[in-house]
Enzyme design. Structure first.
Site, PDB file in Angstrom:
ATOM      1  N   SER A   1       0.846  -1.209   0.000  1.00 35.32           N
ATOM      2  CA  SER A   1       0.000   0.000   0.000  1.00 35.32           C
ATOM      3  C   SER A   1       0.870   1.244   0.000  1.00 35.32           C
ATOM      4  O   SER A   1       2.091   1.165   0.136  1.00 35.32           O
ATOM      5  CB  SER A   1      -0.943   0.012   1.222  1.00 35.32           C
ATOM      6  OG  SER A   1      -0.218   0.337   2.388  1.00 35.32           O
TER       7      SER A   1
ATOM      8  N   ILE B   1       3.108   4.532  -0.612  1.00 31.67           N
ATOM      9  CA  ILE B   1       4.183   4.856  -1.544  1.00 31.67           C
ATOM     10  C   ILE B   1       5.019   3.621  -1.892  1.00 31.67           C
ATOM     11  O   ILE B   1       5.626   3.581  -2.965  1.00 31.67           O
ATOM     12  CB  ILE B   1       5.082   6.022  -1.046  1.00 31.67           C
ATOM     13  CG1 ILE B   1       5.707   5.707   0.303  1.00 31.67           C
ATOM     14  CG2 ILE B   1       4.313   7.328  -0.979  1.00 31.67           C
ATOM     15  CD1 ILE B   1       6.683   6.775   0.765  1.00 31.67           C
TER      16      ILE B   1
ATOM     17  N   SER C   1      12.123  10.342   6.701  1.00 27.27           N
ATOM     18  CA  SER C   1      11.065  11.345   6.780  1.00 27.27           C
ATOM     19  C   SER C   1      11.668  12.677   7.181  1.00 27.27           C
ATOM     20  O   SER C   1      12.608  12.723   7.986  1.00 27.27           O
ATOM     21  CB  SER C   1      10.033  10.939   7.817  1.00 27.27           C
ATOM     22  OG  SER C   1       9.219  12.045   8.163  1.00 27.27           O
TER      23      SER C   1
ATOM     24  N   TYR D   1       8.880   7.830  16.192  1.00 24.65           N
ATOM     25  CA  TYR D   1       8.992   7.642  14.743  1.00 24.65           C
ATOM     26  C   TYR D   1      10.079   8.562  14.164  1.00 24.65           C
ATOM     27  O   TYR D   1      10.934   8.133  13.391  1.00 24.65           O
ATOM     28  CB  TYR D   1       7.633   7.946  14.108  1.00 24.65           C
ATOM     29  CG  TYR D   1       7.582   7.859  12.602  1.00 24.65           C
ATOM     30  CD1 TYR D   1       7.412   6.623  11.966  1.00 24.65           C
ATOM     31  CD2 TYR D   1       7.666   8.994  11.805  1.00 24.65           C
ATOM     32  CE1 TYR D   1       7.349   6.535  10.588  1.00 24.65           C
ATOM     33  CE2 TYR D   1       7.601   8.914  10.422  1.00 24.65           C
ATOM     34  CZ  TYR D   1       7.439   7.678   9.818  1.00 24.65           C
ATOM     35  OH  TYR D   1       7.376   7.593   8.445  1.00 24.65           O
TER      36      TYR D   1
ATOM     37  N   LYS E   1      13.569   7.698  12.261  1.00 20.81           N
ATOM     38  CA  LYS E   1      13.887   8.224  10.934  1.00 20.81           C
ATOM     39  C   LYS E   1      15.242   8.943  10.941  1.00 20.81           C
ATOM     40  O   LYS E   1      15.975   8.905   9.959  1.00 20.81           O
ATOM     41  CB  LYS E   1      12.767   9.154  10.453  1.00 20.81           C
ATOM     42  CG  LYS E   1      11.438   8.418  10.249  1.00 20.81           C
ATOM     43  CD  LYS E   1      11.525   7.471   9.078  1.00 20.81           C
ATOM     44  CE  LYS E   1      10.596   6.313   9.077  1.00 20.81           C
ATOM     45  NZ  LYS E   1      10.743   5.422   7.920  1.00 20.81           N
TER      46      LYS E   1
ATOM     47  N   THR F   1      -1.541   8.747   2.345  1.00 24.63           N
ATOM     48  CA  THR F   1      -1.439   7.283   2.336  1.00 24.63           C
ATOM     49  C   THR F   1      -2.283   6.701   3.468  1.00 24.63           C
ATOM     50  O   THR F   1      -2.589   7.392   4.447  1.00 24.63           O
ATOM     51  CB  THR F   1       0.021   6.839   2.557  1.00 24.63           C
ATOM     52  OG1 THR F   1       0.426   7.257   3.880  1.00 24.63           O
ATOM     53  CG2 THR F   1       0.967   7.455   1.536  1.00 24.63           C
TER      54      THR F   1
END
Length: 318
Positions: free
Chosen positions: A50, A52, A175, A201, A205, A234
């Protein structure tokens, strides 16, 4: 300092990470960069069912590449594969069911894969943002296990296979959120202090960007890069950041826009001429720190990160 970084980052994001930011950057793209025939080249895309990851797999399939889709959910993986095969008319699409948050599974998969397949390009795209502190069955914090350790193990285990082919590449989907974070090597799994999923997160990253720089300097035969896809609409963004999604929906990029630089880094001749280890946004290498943000780690802290990942990873190696 964190509030300063967040504010500067958000203003930057509104200008650059949105759909209009992509459209402005795209005016300067070389239109022929993606005119490539990928027949005979093999690509692994994690989280390919799913968002990108799927968009990137699709673009590679359209150009004749062999695609190895690494997914957690069999049903969703098969539906995505069927769609890609039907639209690209490319039969060389393969599914591998792996939970990237399981260190043991990732090791076993990578070792088996290397024995039986050729690989030219690894795209580390799978990621998660879990907003409560949650442990995996192996006792690891879930964001860290998926985003950092899974990426570390998969890449480390596949490096020997990548060194056997011509023009090998590793693209890691990081990100821009990492710009808000300075590496905190003493709290990799957020055992201390209040837990914040968005911050966890962003830390992961940041770790991916540091790993990319380190790998780039250690393994000269392979071209490493990390990138920021921008703010794309997304399923992952909808579920993990519902309020951000609701506010920003009209400004978000399409999945294909988010995947564009992944594909460019994975397939174009122009990308391979760039130095290894850089961080990209819209086909351009960009800074990994905001101005005045004091977010740089020392070489010692980076060494400590690599040593910690190595130690944790080896505990689960078969």
């Amino acid at each position: 300092m964190t509030m300063f970084r967040n504010a500067v980052w958000f203003v930057k994001g509104l200008q650059e990470y949105t759909k209009s930011g992509y459209e402005a950057a795209a005016k300067h793209f070389a239109s022929t960069d993606l005119d490539v025939n990928l027949t005979g080249r093999s690509f692994m895309v994690t989280g390919a069912n799913s968002g990108i990851g799927k968009a990137a797999a699709h673009e590679i399939a359209n150009r004749g590449g062999t695609v190895h889709m690494v997914c957690r959910n069999k049903g969703r993986a098969e539906a995505a594969k069927d769609e890609i095969v039907e639209q690209s008319k490319n039969q060389n699409i393969h599914i591998h069911i792996v939970d990237m948050s399981s260190a043991r599974q990732v090791w076993e998969f990578a070792q088996n894969f290397s024995q039986n397949n050729t690989l030219h390009v690894l795209i580390n795209n799978a990621g998660c943002m879990v907003n409560q502190r949650e442990l995996t069955e192996e006792g690891l914090e879930k964001n860290f296990a998926t985003n950092t350790l899974g990426t570390y193990i998969l890449t480390t285990a596949l490096i020997p296979a990548l060194k056997k082919v011509e023009d090998p590449r590793v693209v890691t989907v990081s990100s821009g959120g990492m710009l808000t974070q300075k590496l905190d090597v003493d709290n990799l799994q957020f055992e201390k202090g209040a837990f914040d999923g968005t911050m966890a997160y962003a830390q992961n990253k940041r770790q991916q960007v540091i790993l990319t720089e380190r790998w780039g300097s250690q393994h000269k035969e392979i071209h490493f890069s990390s990138m920021h896809p921008g703010w794309a609409d997304t399923p992952a963004v909808q579920t993990s950041m519902p309020s951000f999604h609701a506010k920003m929906q009209s400004k978000l990029r399409t999945e294909a826009m988010g995947a564009d630089t992944i594909v460019w880094l994975a397939v174009s001749a122009a990308a391979s001429k760039q130095p290894s280890g850089l961080f990209f946004q819209d086909r351009k290498a960009v800074a990994t720190h905001l101005p005045l943000a004091r977010s740089r780690a020392t070489p010692q802290e980076e060494e400590k990160l690599l040593a910690a990942l190595d130690e944790i990873a080896l505990k689960f190696k078969p």
